[in-house]
Design a protein around this motif. Structure first.
Motif, PDB file in Angstrom:
ATOM      1  N   PRO A 141      19.152  -4.700  -2.101  1.00  0.00           N
ATOM      2  CA  PRO A 141      19.614  -3.312  -2.071  1.00  0.00           C
ATOM      3  C   PRO A 141      21.004  -3.084  -2.648  1.00  0.00           C
ATOM      4  CG  PRO A 141      19.799  -4.294   0.100  1.00  0.00           C
ATOM      5  CD  PRO A 141      19.115  -5.309  -0.760  1.00  0.00           C
ATOM      6  N   GLY A 142      21.824  -4.127  -2.734  1.00  0.00           N
ATOM      7  CA  GLY A 142      23.186  -3.951  -3.227  1.00  0.00           C
ATOM      8  C   GLY A 142      24.069  -3.283  -2.201  1.00  0.00           C
ATOM      9  N   ASN A 143      25.274  -2.942  -2.607  1.00  0.00           N
ATOM     10  CA  ASN A 143      26.217  -2.311  -1.699  1.00  0.00           C
ATOM     11  C   ASN A 143      25.705  -0.933  -1.267  1.00  0.00           C
ATOM     12  OD1 ASN A 143      28.731  -0.660  -0.960  1.00  0.00           O
ATOM     13  ND2 ASN A 143      29.553  -2.722  -1.110  1.00  0.00           N
ATOM     14  N   PRO A 144      25.778  -0.584   0.006  1.00  0.00           N
ATOM     15  CA  PRO A 144      25.241   0.718   0.427  1.00  0.00           C
ATOM     16  C   PRO A 144      26.075   1.919   0.007  1.00  0.00           C
ATOM     17  CG  PRO A 144      26.207  -0.449   2.288  1.00  0.00           C
ATOM     18  CD  PRO A 144      26.210  -1.405   1.147  1.00  0.00           C
ATOM     19  N   LEU A 145      27.353   1.705  -0.345  1.00  0.00           N
ATOM     20  CA  LEU A 145      28.240   2.833  -0.605  1.00  0.00           C
ATOM     21  C   LEU A 145      28.673   2.990  -2.052  1.00  0.00           C
ATOM     22  CD1 LEU A 145      30.578   2.553   2.531  1.00  0.00           C
ATOM     23  CD2 LEU A 145      28.476   3.890   2.260  1.00  0.00           C
ATOM     24  N   VAL A 146      28.882   1.872  -2.750  1.00  0.00           N
ATOM     25  CA  VAL A 146      29.349   1.928  -4.136  1.00  0.00           C
ATOM     26  C   VAL A 146      28.378   1.171  -5.029  1.00  0.00           C
ATOM     27  CG1 VAL A 146      31.741   2.111  -3.384  1.00  0.00           C
ATOM     28  CG2 VAL A 146      30.813  -0.135  -3.976  1.00  0.00           C
ATOM     29  N   ASP A 147      28.467   1.452  -6.312  1.00  0.00           N
ATOM     30  CA  ASP A 147      27.502   0.894  -7.262  1.00  0.00           C
ATOM     31  C   ASP A 147      27.890  -0.534  -7.630  1.00  0.00           C
ATOM     32  OD1 ASP A 147      25.417   0.630  -8.990  1.00  0.00           O
ATOM     33  OD2 ASP A 147      26.239   1.922 -10.551  1.00  0.00           O
ATOM     34  N   GLU A 148      27.704  -1.443  -6.681  1.00  0.00           N
ATOM     35  CA  GLU A 148      27.972  -2.863  -6.873  1.00  0.00           C
ATOM     36  C   GLU A 148      26.899  -3.676  -6.168  1.00  0.00           C
ATOM     37  OE1 GLU A 148      30.085  -4.491  -8.659  1.00  0.00           O
ATOM     38  OE2 GLU A 148      31.536  -2.947  -9.240  1.00  0.00           O
ATOM     39  N   ASN A 149      26.610  -4.853  -6.682  1.00  0.00           N
ATOM     40  CA  ASN A 149      25.599  -5.718  -6.076  1.00  0.00           C
ATOM     41  C   ASN A 149      26.278  -6.716  -5.146  1.00  0.00           C
ATOM     42  OD1 ASN A 149      23.120  -6.818  -5.505  1.00  0.00           O
ATOM     43  ND2 ASN A 149      23.121  -8.182  -7.278  1.00  0.00           N
ATOM     44  N   ARG A 186      21.686  13.220  -8.092  1.00  0.00           N
ATOM     45  CA  ARG A 186      20.488  12.397  -7.931  1.00  0.00           C
ATOM     46  C   ARG A 186      20.829  11.040  -7.335  1.00  0.00           C
ATOM     47  NH1 ARG A 186      17.340  16.496  -7.703  1.00  0.00           N
ATOM     48  NH2 ARG A 186      17.152  17.685  -9.633  1.00  0.00           N
ATOM     49  N   TYR A 187      19.773  10.347  -6.894  1.00  0.00           N
ATOM     50  CA  TYR A 187      19.952   8.998  -6.343  1.00  0.00           C
ATOM     51  C   TYR A 187      20.622   8.095  -7.388  1.00  0.00           C
ATOM     52  CZ  TYR A 187      19.101   4.473  -4.262  1.00  0.00           C
ATOM     53  OH  TYR A 187      19.277   3.219  -3.726  1.00  0.00           O
ATOM     54  N   GLY A 188      21.655   7.382  -6.967  1.00  0.00           N
ATOM     55  CA  GLY A 188      22.340   6.442  -7.843  1.00  0.00           C
ATOM     56  C   GLY A 188      23.475   7.032  -8.656  1.00  0.00           C
ATOM     57  N   ASP A 189      23.634   8.369  -8.668  1.00  0.00           N
ATOM     58  CA  ASP A 189      24.764   8.979  -9.366  1.00  0.00           C
ATOM     59  C   ASP A 189      26.070   8.604  -8.660  1.00  0.00           C
ATOM     60  OD1 ASP A 189      22.990  10.160 -11.063  1.00  0.00           O
ATOM     61  OD2 ASP A 189      23.275  12.208 -10.333  1.00  0.00           O
ATOM     62  N   VAL A 190      27.137   8.501  -9.432  1.00  0.00           N
ATOM     63  CA  VAL A 190      28.452   8.196  -8.871  1.00  0.00           C
ATOM     64  C   VAL A 190      29.260   9.481  -8.752  1.00  0.00           C
ATOM     65  CG1 VAL A 190      30.597   6.892  -9.149  1.00  0.00           C
ATOM     66  CG2 VAL A 190      28.408   5.878  -9.853  1.00  0.00           C
ATOM     67  N   VAL A 191      29.834   9.699  -7.548  1.00  0.00           N
ATOM     68  CA  VAL A 191      30.578  10.917  -7.259  1.00  0.00           C
ATOM     69  C   VAL A 191      32.017  10.538  -6.910  1.00  0.00           C
ATOM     70  CG1 VAL A 191      30.640  13.035  -5.884  1.00  0.00           C
ATOM     71  CG2 VAL A 191      28.453  11.893  -6.308  1.00  0.00           C
ATOM     72  N   TYR A 200      22.992  10.578   1.043  1.00  0.00           N
ATOM     73  CA  TYR A 200      22.012  11.311   0.239  1.00  0.00           C
ATOM     74  C   TYR A 200      21.591  10.545  -1.010  1.00  0.00           C
ATOM     75  CZ  TYR A 200      23.815  14.940   3.290  1.00  0.00           C
ATOM     76  OH  TYR A 200      24.203  15.649   4.404  1.00  0.00           O
ATOM     77  N   GLY A 201      22.027   9.294  -1.103  1.00  0.00           N
ATOM     78  CA  GLY A 201      21.575   8.458  -2.211  1.00  0.00           C
ATOM     79  C   GLY A 201      22.582   8.248  -3.311  1.00  0.00           C
ATOM     80  N   ALA A 202      23.628   9.063  -3.356  1.00  0.00           N
ATOM     81  CA  ALA A 202      24.657   8.883  -4.388  1.00  0.00           C
ATOM     82  C   ALA A 202      25.610   7.763  -3.997  1.00  0.00           C
ATOM     83  CB  ALA A 202      25.424  10.187  -4.587  1.00  0.00           C
TER      84      ALA A 202
END
Length: 483
Positions: free
Chosen positions: A44-52, A383-388, A401-403
């Motif tokens: 699943p990778g990191n739950p909060l930021v886009d990192e594995n 959307r899911y996976g977008d970075v905010v 919410y998936g971001a």
């Protein structure tokens, strides 16, 4: 009959709370965790930021909820409500089962349940892993409640297993598996569960055969901890930086927990009869660990405080319910009733999570704290996976919410560039940052959206790189980053 009616009222209140699922604290983290597992169950990778990276939030409990979400397609909020219902069931039945192992008196289990949620203090205390009514209402969907419910069943099983002749190897191996699941699901509650089990073992005066089988169960539990694929459990022993967060656990102790002194008096009675009483030993082990944390500055050890509170709360119920008829029982019953009434009034604002502030009397509404609003309003676009890009507090909610956010909203000890990410967020929102520096941050982290208020700083609303998309509560605005 009045006792059973109050217990029924408590259960109904908690069921209604689950329907509303008030949001505060770490709920967004747990929602994000389930959402990641729904999309990528094994990695699943990191739950909060886009990192594995690994995360201790990927526990047997959240993996189970992730499987439910994946198989049913239900929203993460529905799945969390299902999890909360399971946790509430485990907690109620666990208290019931454990108290039944301590006494045969039929009034002890319902009285114990009320003591666990109401026998606290005159100041509301809210923290995951603590079962005060108000705290429970806000954390009912957290893994800590699941772990505590399981812990009560664990203590009941340990008590039963050690009674009479030693149980078979299978029973002790099963206890080892259960112990590991509790530790993996909520590490602090795992410590509490361990202290309670240790107290039971010491009090049972276990023989050599029992210790051998206990050793086998412990070894199996340790093996499960070592082999858990989602994070390195033993790496948590090297984590630092938790002391400042937990220092408040050592503040306002009398105001927060004074009603528990009724249970301490009950423990004194039990100690006079048997110094190796399991509740007495449980309490003493908890006091030692809590005091050691305060004296040495290891304030995170304060999370063992339930090891002090729970045995005292249970002792109050067991002693009053089991006392022989007479003056002592009458006095004890009235003292406990008064303490429970004070505890109920202290936490009465919990009803507001069901009916809302407007329906509360003024005296109760003054105590009530409104739950967080949430960020449903951004989901038609993000959307899911977008970075905010957001400040720290929205970062505690938006991943639900998936971001992803640029920096995690909670401390993340497995994220190597956490400090760099936090610095990047500060750079973006700092008043003195140049436009070029802010754009560099957005590009570096692949930011597609920005949520900010005018007072937050960041790029101004009329900047050519931002396109206003939607408005939210409190003056917040969702901007699309235009490349």
């Amino acid at each position: 009959m009045a006792l059973w009616a109050v217990v029924a009222l408590f259960v109904v209140l908690m069921l209604l709370v689950i329907v509303r699922l008030p949001w505060a604290g770490d709920l967004g983290m747990h929602a994000a965790t389930v959402e990641r597992l729904r999309h990528r169950l094994t990695d699943p990778g990191n739950p909060l930021v886009d990192e594995n990276t690994p995360s201790p939030y990927y526990s047997p409990w959240t993996v189970f909820l992730g499987v439910i979400a994946r198989l049913t397609g239900l929203s993460v909020w529905v799945v969390l409500r299902i999890g909360a219902l399971i946790s509430l069931t485990l907690l109620v039945t666990g208290v019931w089962r454990y108290v039944r192992e301590l006494t045969a008196h039929r009034l002890a289990p319902p009285l114990a349940l009320l003591c666990v949620v109401l026998l606290w203090g005159t100041e509301v205390f809210k923290w995951s892993g603590f079962l005060g009514l108000n705290s429970l209402a806000l954390t009912i969907a957290y893994p800590s409640v699941f772990a505590l419910g399981l812990a009560f069943h664990f203590w009941a099983l340990v008590t039963r297993t050690l009674k009479g002749e030693p149980a078979g190897w299978t029973a002790f191996l099963g206890l080892g598996v259960l112990w590991a699941v509790i530790l993996l699901s909520h590490q602090f509650t795992g410590v509490v569960a361990t202290l309670g089990a240790l107290a039971t073992v010491i009090g049972a005066r276990a023989g050599r055969r029992t210790w051998l089988r206990l050793g086998a169960g412990i070894l199996l539990g340790v093996a499960i901890l070592a082999l858990w694929p989602y994070y390195d459990f033993f790496a948590l022993f090297q984590v630092s930086g938790l002391e400042a967060i937990h220092r408040p656990l050592y503040e306002h102790l009398f105001a927060r927990f004074c009603l528990v002194l009724v249970g301490v008096a009950a423990l004194a009675l039990r100690a006079r009869r048997d110094l190796r009483d399991p509740l007495v030993l449980f309490f003493l082990l908890g006091v030692l660990m809590f005091a050691a944390g305060g004296l040495t500055g290891h304030y995170s050890w304060g999370r063992a405080l339930p090891s002090v509170l729970i045995p005292a709360q249970l002792a109050a119920a067991v002693e009053v319910a089991g006392a022989a008829r007479g003056t002592l029982r009458t006095v004890g019953a009235w003292v406990l009733t008064a303490a429970l009434a004070i505890g109920a009034w202290t936490q009465v604002q919990t009803v507001g999570y069901v009916v809302g502030r407007s329906a509360l009397p003024a005296a109760v509404a003054d105590k009530y704290q409104t739950p967080w609003v949430g960020y449903h309003w951004i989901t038609p676009w993000v959307r899911y996976g977008d970075v905010v890009m957001v400040p720290i507090y929205p970062a505690r909610q938006i991943p639900a919410y998936g971001a992803y956010t640029v920096a995690p909203g909670y401390p993340d000890f497995f994220l190597p560039d956490e400090a760099k990410r936090e610095a990047a967020v500060r750079t973006y929102f700092a008043k003195g940052s140049s436009r070029g520096a802010r754009l560099d941050v957005l590009r570096s982290y692949g930011v597609r959206w920005v949520v900010q208020r005018p007072k937050d700083g960041g790029l101004p609303s009329g900047d050519a790189s931002l396109k206003r998309v939607a408005s939210g509560p409190g003056g917040q605005v969702l901007y699309q980053v235009v490349r």
